[in-house]
Each structure stands twice: as C-alpha cells, then as structure tokens.
Write a protein that holds these residues in place. Sequence first.
Motif, mmCIF file in Angstrom:
data_model
loop_
_atom_site.group_PDB
_atom_site.id
_atom_site.type_symbol
_atom_site.label_atom_id
_atom_site.label_comp_id
_atom_site.label_asym_id
_atom_site.label_seq_id
_atom_site.Cartn_x
_atom_site.Cartn_y
_atom_site.Cartn_z
ATOM 1 N N LYS A 195 20.503 -1.094 1.789
ATOM 2 C CA LYS A 195 20.167 -0.611 3.121
ATOM 3 C C LYS A 195 19.138 0.530 3.040
ATOM 4 C CE LYS A 195 24.592 -2.285 4.841
ATOM 5 N NZ LYS A 195 24.093 -3.651 4.738
ATOM 6 N N ASP A 196 19.460 1.682 3.603
ATOM 7 C CA ASP A 196 18.482 2.773 3.642
ATOM 8 C C ASP A 196 18.506 3.647 2.397
ATOM 9 O OD1 ASP A 196 17.570 2.007 6.146
ATOM 10 O OD2 ASP A 196 19.082 3.210 7.188
ATOM 11 N N VAL A 197 19.414 3.351 1.485
ATOM 12 C CA VAL A 197 19.487 4.120 0.240
ATOM 13 C C VAL A 197 18.548 3.473 -0.780
ATOM 14 C CG1 VAL A 197 20.979 4.880 -1.651
ATOM 15 C CG2 VAL A 197 21.853 4.827 0.703
ATOM 16 N N PRO A 198 17.635 4.216 -1.370
ATOM 17 C CA PRO A 198 16.665 3.622 -2.296
ATOM 18 C C PRO A 198 17.339 2.938 -3.489
ATOM 19 C CG PRO A 198 15.995 5.843 -1.681
ATOM 20 C CD PRO A 198 17.388 5.661 -1.156
ATOM 21 N N LEU A 199 16.880 1.751 -3.802
ATOM 22 C CA LEU A 199 17.325 1.034 -4.994
ATOM 23 C C LEU A 199 16.314 1.308 -6.101
ATOM 24 C CD1 LEU A 199 19.219 -0.985 -6.405
ATOM 25 C CD2 LEU A 199 17.766 -2.834 -5.509
ATOM 26 N N ILE A 200 16.808 1.759 -7.238
ATOM 27 C CA ILE A 200 15.956 2.066 -8.393
ATOM 28 C C ILE A 200 16.325 1.122 -9.525
ATOM 29 C CG2 ILE A 200 15.463 3.797 -10.163
ATOM 30 C CD1 ILE A 200 15.721 5.929 -8.024
ATOM 31 N N ALA A 201 15.309 0.542 -10.177
ATOM 32 C CA ALA A 201 15.571 -0.441 -11.216
ATOM 33 C C ALA A 201 14.790 -0.139 -12.486
ATOM 34 C CB ALA A 201 15.222 -1.844 -10.726
ATOM 35 N N LEU A 214 11.997 2.603 -6.307
ATOM 36 C CA LEU A 214 11.276 2.915 -7.541
ATOM 37 C C LEU A 214 11.638 1.881 -8.599
ATOM 38 C CD1 LEU A 214 10.767 6.434 -9.113
ATOM 39 C CD2 LEU A 214 11.571 4.543 -10.546
ATOM 40 N N ILE A 215 10.631 1.436 -9.326
ATOM 41 C CA ILE A 215 10.800 0.545 -10.477
ATOM 42 C C ILE A 215 10.131 1.220 -11.662
ATOM 43 C CG2 ILE A 215 10.069 -1.654 -11.502
ATOM 44 C CD1 ILE A 215 10.113 -2.823 -8.624
ATOM 45 N N TYR A 216 10.789 1.169 -12.811
ATOM 46 C CA TYR A 216 10.143 1.707 -14.009
ATOM 47 C C TYR A 216 10.325 0.751 -15.177
ATOM 48 C CZ TYR A 216 14.832 3.489 -15.389
ATOM 49 O OH TYR A 216 16.156 3.615 -15.720
ATOM 50 N N ASP A 241 0.811 -1.224 0.000
ATOM 51 C CA ASP A 241 0.000 0.000 0.000
ATOM 52 C C ASP A 241 0.842 1.271 0.000
ATOM 53 O OD1 ASP A 241 -2.294 -1.507 0.034
ATOM 54 O OD2 ASP A 241 -2.589 -1.351 2.207
ATOM 55 N N ASN A 242 2.081 1.182 0.444
ATOM 56 C CA ASN A 242 2.903 2.394 0.514
ATOM 57 C C ASN A 242 3.648 2.670 -0.789
ATOM 58 O OD1 ASN A 242 4.521 0.088 1.104
ATOM 59 N ND2 ASN A 242 6.121 1.396 1.968
ATOM 60 N N TYR A 243 3.165 2.096 -1.872
ATOM 61 C CA TYR A 243 3.709 2.371 -3.206
ATOM 62 C C TYR A 243 2.605 2.922 -4.094
ATOM 63 C CZ TYR A 243 8.051 -0.119 -2.190
ATOM 64 O OH TYR A 243 9.257 -0.501 -1.660
ATOM 65 N N GLN A 244 2.993 3.764 -5.036
ATOM 66 C CA GLN A 244 2.063 4.355 -5.993
ATOM 67 C C GLN A 244 2.389 3.840 -7.385
ATOM 68 O OE1 GLN A 244 0.110 7.364 -4.921
ATOM 69 N NE2 GLN A 244 -1.026 7.483 -6.845
ATOM 70 N N ILE A 245 1.354 3.502 -8.164
ATOM 71 C CA ILE A 245 1.528 3.091 -9.560
ATOM 72 C C ILE A 245 1.195 4.280 -10.448
ATOM 73 C CG2 ILE A 245 0.694 1.588 -11.402
ATOM 74 C CD1 ILE A 245 0.008 -0.477 -9.213
ATOM 75 N N LEU A 246 2.094 4.596 -11.365
ATOM 76 C CA LEU A 246 1.887 5.687 -12.304
ATOM 77 C C LEU A 246 1.953 5.148 -13.732
ATOM 78 C CD1 LEU A 246 4.306 8.344 -10.736
ATOM 79 C CD2 LEU A 246 1.872 8.013 -10.242
ATOM 80 N N ILE A 303 10.179 -7.001 -16.360
ATOM 81 C CA ILE A 303 9.134 -6.856 -15.359
ATOM 82 C C ILE A 303 8.052 -7.913 -15.577
ATOM 83 C CG2 ILE A 303 7.769 -5.178 -16.684
ATOM 84 C CD1 ILE A 303 7.238 -3.754 -13.945
ATOM 85 N N LEU A 304 7.549 -8.457 -14.503
ATOM 86 C CA LEU A 304 6.490 -9.465 -14.498
ATOM 87 C C LEU A 304 6.920 -10.792 -15.131
ATOM 88 C CD1 LEU A 304 3.741 -9.364 -13.192
ATOM 89 C CD2 LEU A 304 2.730 -8.813 -15.397
ATOM 90 N N SER A 305 8.237 -10.981 -15.305
ATOM 91 C CA SER A 305 8.723 -12.267 -15.812
ATOM 92 C C SER A 305 9.002 -13.237 -14.673
ATOM 93 C CB SER A 305 10.007 -12.064 -16.617
ATOM 94 O OG SER A 305 11.081 -11.651 -15.776
ATOM 95 N N ARG A 306 8.897 -12.743 -13.426
ATOM 96 C CA ARG A 306 9.175 -13.532 -12.233
ATOM 97 C C ARG A 306 8.599 -12.774 -11.039
ATOM 98 N NH1 ARG A 306 15.733 -12.221 -11.798
ATOM 99 N NH2 ARG A 306 15.571 -10.033 -12.359
ATOM 100 N N PRO A 307 8.375 -13.456 -9.928
ATOM 101 C CA PRO A 307 7.937 -12.737 -8.719
ATOM 102 C C PRO A 307 9.016 -11.761 -8.254
ATOM 103 C CG PRO A 307 7.559 -15.110 -8.510
ATOM 104 C CD PRO A 307 8.420 -14.914 -9.719
ATOM 105 N N LEU A 308 8.589 -10.693 -7.593
ATOM 106 C CA LEU A 308 9.513 -9.673 -7.102
ATOM 107 C C LEU A 308 9.199 -9.322 -5.664
ATOM 108 C CD1 LEU A 308 9.734 -6.938 -9.893
ATOM 109 C CD2 LEU A 308 11.613 -8.378 -9.092
#
Length: 362
Positions: A166-172, A190-192, A66-71, A178-183
Amino acid sequence: MSKKVYNFNAGPSALPKSVLETAQKELVNFEDSGMSVMELSHRSKTYDSVHQEAKQLLTKLLNIPDNYQILFLQGGASLQFSMIPMNLLKEGQKASYLMSGSWSEKAFKEAQLIGEASIAASTKNEQYKSIPSFDSSTIESTDAYVHLTSNNTIYGTQWQSFPDTKDVPLIADMSSDILSRPLDIEKFGLIYAGAQKNLGPSGVTVVIVRKDLLEQENDNIPTILRYQTHAKADSLYHTPPTFAIYMLRNVLRWVQDQGGALAIQEQNEKKANLLYEAIDQSNGFYTGHATKESRSRMNVTFTLPNEDLTKAFLNEAADKGFVGLGGHRSVGGCRASIYNAVPVEACTALRTFMEEFQQTHS
C-alpha cells in the motif's frame, strides 16, 4: 586456444563473451582517446557519455518512470543494508523485514543497529525452503518501509510476485535477479543491486529510488552515506567505479541486443526448466532444496543421496569443465547459478552430465 569451461559461479559470475571481447578490444585505447576507460577523468566528456548511456539503457530496459533516480554507488549491496535505515528509518517509525535467507538476515541485523526493525514474516524454521507468506494488514501506515530479498542465492528461492504494501514503501535487494525479468518499478520505493551477477563485474551497486523518498530522508548522517548527496551530484560526488560502470553499460547493450527483459526472462525460464526437469525426473537421486512454487530461476540448489556422492559429483563435474557447482558452505550440496549471461548450452551440458552421473552411480 582458451580452455572450455561452463561458469556456474554464484558471484562474481559469468559475463557475456561479446562484452568481454569488447572490453578487451577497447582496453588500452577507448574511443580513440589514447587511454583506457580506467584512465579517463570521471569529469571528462568521454567518460560522461558512458555514464549517461548506462542510465538511459537501464531506464529503457526496466521501464523506470521519471519520478525515480538511478544512482551508481560503491560498497556493494552490503552497504545498502545500513544506508537504507540510516536514510529512511526515522525515530518513532518501524521497518519490517521479510526473511527468506541469509542476506535478508544480514539486512535486518544492520537495521536493528540504526532503529526499530521487526520481522514481519519468515521461513527460517523450514530452512528457508520457500518464500514467506505475508499479510499486508500487519503493516501500519506509519511504518518506514518493508524490505525483502527478491532472490535467495544460497537457498535457491525467489519471489515470483511481490506483495502490495500500500502506501508503505517496498524496498528490494535484487542483487541476484535484477534484469532477469520485466519489473513493475512502481511497486517499489527503492531497489538496490550489486552488479556482479546480472549487471557486470563487482565494484558498482545500482540503486533505483523514488524521488519523494529522497526528499524525506534523514539529514543527520555522514554526507557520503546520504542518497541525496549522490542524487544531486549524478553519482559523481566522489570518483565513481568508472570501469565497472563502463562494463555495466556494455552488459546493458547486450541485454538490449538480446531483445530486452522479456526475452531474457524467456531464456532464463528455458535454462531453469532444463535443470529442474533433471531433478524432478531423477526419482529422488537429486533433491531440490526449494519448494516448487518458490524455485529460483537464478540459482538451482539440490542435494544427492549422500556426502560421498556429492563429492564425486562435484569432482567429476570439475574434470569436465563445470565451474562453481558447490553449494554454499552454510547448506552444502550443489548449486548451479544460471544468471543472464550463462548460455542455454551450458545448462544443456549440465543436464546431460547430471543424467549420465545418475546412470553411472545409481
């Protein structure tokens, strides 16, 4: 009767046949509206049901908290190369990039135009044959983010597991897997992903972003380039790519019907194994570009003993209905892109052709 082809294009790429047939059936009269979905107002209830279902399906299939937004944005993954540092890289901070191919190079180049960016790990010196090893202790707690490209279409490599930043955001950038495997979405800030490989046709870009990052973003950038703008408007700040989102929804329905991300992963492993076995059992006739531990399940890249054989292979393959097997112009050779919608049947047929071509030309 339609021509029989096996579509191995790298993108835009194969779409599930049933999804195309549904679009064909609904094209001129969507849900008895008397209009195509392309003609509907993006503010209408009829279109809004499509928009919301696409978000709900993506949330369910990827188990997005719930703490993620889809755009749903435009401009492809390439625009995200700029939007990410514009929104998230503040003065006095540094962004770290893990270099595994051409697309991570492009993302890094754009970040350098915006602020301070550095290369934290790279395998460029070995022609990107493997995923770089990364020591998270090199990251400072004040860093803005760490960026990686999860799958590298040109070189045929893929991150099999993701680093702990760790506490630094990982962006991919997950445009090609995407959607080729569970995540585990919670590993990422952030994922794009551009849609044109696993999610639908070109035209829509999916961004999944943690809400606390939205609250921290820079505000001295153009309105349309702010994630917060699109988050507040539910991706309706301006006219969205409605037909591409409709197709995205239909692809997500198809993934759900297949059994979800885990079932899709099992199919992708089966397809990839068929082709990698053909390479490994060829006694060097076919040589994979990627090291075995970094092999992609989305893009199988390989070379033949010489350029003449490569040309003959591609010409004969085309005659037999195999489409899109030429390697990227920057590396040459061959590439079979086997995204979610490519059926096992296509990979079985390609393996048979590879074995027969080897027998004929050895």
